[in-house]
Design a protein around this motif. Structure first.
Motif, mmCIF file in Angstrom:
data_model
loop_
_atom_site.group_PDB
_atom_site.id
_atom_site.type_symbol
_atom_site.label_atom_id
_atom_site.label_comp_id
_atom_site.label_asym_id
_atom_site.label_seq_id
_atom_site.Cartn_x
_atom_site.Cartn_y
_atom_site.Cartn_z
ATOM 1 N N ARG A 1 0.823 -1.212 0.000
ATOM 2 C CA ARG A 1 0.000 0.000 0.000
ATOM 3 C C ARG A 1 0.856 1.261 0.000
ATOM 4 O O ARG A 1 0.621 2.198 -0.768
ATOM 5 N N PHE A 2 1.851 1.285 0.883
ATOM 6 C CA PHE A 2 2.559 2.538 1.111
ATOM 7 C C PHE A 2 3.709 2.757 0.141
ATOM 8 O O PHE A 2 4.407 3.773 0.213
ATOM 9 N N GLY B 1 1.077 7.639 0.354
ATOM 10 C CA GLY B 1 1.693 8.057 1.606
ATOM 11 C C GLY B 1 0.763 7.742 2.773
ATOM 12 O O GLY B 1 -0.447 7.527 2.587
ATOM 13 N N LEU B 2 1.290 7.702 3.981
ATOM 14 C CA LEU B 2 0.473 7.377 5.148
ATOM 15 C C LEU B 2 -0.707 8.335 5.300
ATOM 16 O O LEU B 2 -1.840 7.897 5.546
ATOM 17 N N PHE C 1 -3.159 7.876 2.588
ATOM 18 C CA PHE C 1 -3.950 6.665 2.793
ATOM 19 C C PHE C 1 -5.074 6.909 3.799
ATOM 20 O O PHE C 1 -6.171 6.355 3.653
#
Length: 329
Positions: free
Chosen positions: A236-237, A241-242, A245
């Protein structure tokens, strides 16, 4: 020799050698400067070891397919190792000096003080420290307006990110110049305030400790946890980006999930951050409201989603997991 700016690496350790390989690859002449006075035979041994590692690194990059191995000798020849007696000429002739001596405050301050005197006022000086705040070092530097921290992530010759941390005295033009130089050699610099752990080390310390706790608690084996990290978290990352997300899924989901985890695990370290609480109250929960940590009000949301999903699909190729559909005969 090319007309590209000269680079100096202060200290002949692993970080200096990695940075030397990066700039040699990008066409820059690089001097690895040994500030410690040592017998000639000891210096010769150090120089051979450092140059051998730089050459080995470049050779490995060629083996990995980044360039034709026939160019290794040409690239490696751009790097020299300079003894203490010749440090002044090497440092004063450099556009940028990267300090990479051991992570001991007094050692770094001593090296920076001496290097800044020898270099004169012109070269940018950047410490590569992974732990020491910029203003704990800047007082040792003559003309501290040209000093900042530049935290490279190992292996420096492959990881794109460099975290730049200017100090109180740093001239913004110096930060901009170093940022431009790093971008020119293929790096991705980000700027952050002086704060323990910068960005990535601070986040990864939390994640690594939590993974270790989960092994200790018997949640999963180390092998299964790492598989989950590689194929879920990392997958995902590598695309989002966190904070992006959070917005993608919805800050409300993180808000409710965090409250549940804090209660279920009886541990407030899982409680939502204060900014998550504020964003929830203000309706800043991401794509669904057009604003979150990022602003989506003037964005074509459908096109943005397609672009990100396309990047996820490309990741399947990187992982070797793309499969054709099963069709009926």
């Amino acid at each position: 020799m090319s007309g590209r700016e000269r680079i100096a690496c202060l200290g002949a350790g692993r970080m200096g050698r990695g940075i030397a390989a990066v700039f040699a690859y990008a066409g820059h002449p690089v001097a690895i400067v040994d500030l410690k006075a040592r017998p000639a035979e000891d210096f010769a041994r150090l120089a051979a070891e450092a140059l051998g590692e730089v050459r080995s690194t470049l050779g490995m990059l060629a083996e990995l397919g980044l360039f034709d191995g026939a160019a290794v000798d040409q690239l490696a020849a751009r790097v020299s190792v300079v003894p203490e007696a010749e440090a002044g000429a090497a440092l004063s002739g450099a556009a940028v000096i990267f300090e990479g001596v051991p992570e001991v405050l007094d050692l770094k301050r001593e090296a920076l003080a001496r290097a800044s005197r020898l270099a004169g006022p012109e070269p940018i000086i950047a410490s590569t420290t992974s732990t020491i705040l910029v203003d704990d070092l800047s007082g040792a530097v003559e003309h501290p307006e040209r000093f900042l921290n530049a935290h490279w992530l190992n292996p420096a010759y492959l990881v794109p990110l460099v975290e730049l941390s200017p100090g109180k005295a740093t001239d913004p033009a110096v930060t901009a110049r170093l940022r431009a130089l790093l971008e020119a050699v293929g790096k991705v610099p980000v700027t952050c305030a002086p704060s323990p752990g910068y960005i990535v080390p601070r986040i990864q310390a939390l994640a690594m400790n939590e993974a270790a706790r989960m092994v200790a608690e018997g949640v999963a084996t180390a092998e299964e946890l790492d598989k989950a990290i590689k194929y879920g978290f990392g997958f995902r990352f590598a695309v989002l980006g966190l904070l992006e997300f959070i917005d993608w899924g919805g800050g409300d989901i993180l808000y409710y999930a965090s409250h549940y985890l804090a209660k279920a695990l009886d541990d407030q370290r899982h409680a939502p951050a204060a900014i998550i609480e504020r964003n929830m109250a203000d309706g800043r929960i991401g794509l669904k409201t057009g604003k979150g940590f990022l602003d989506y009000e003037n964005l074509d949301i459908d096109a943005y989603r397609r672009e990100r999903l396309k990047a996820f699909a490309a990741m399947l190729d990187q992982y070797g997991l793309r499969r054709p559909p099963v069709l009926d005969d």
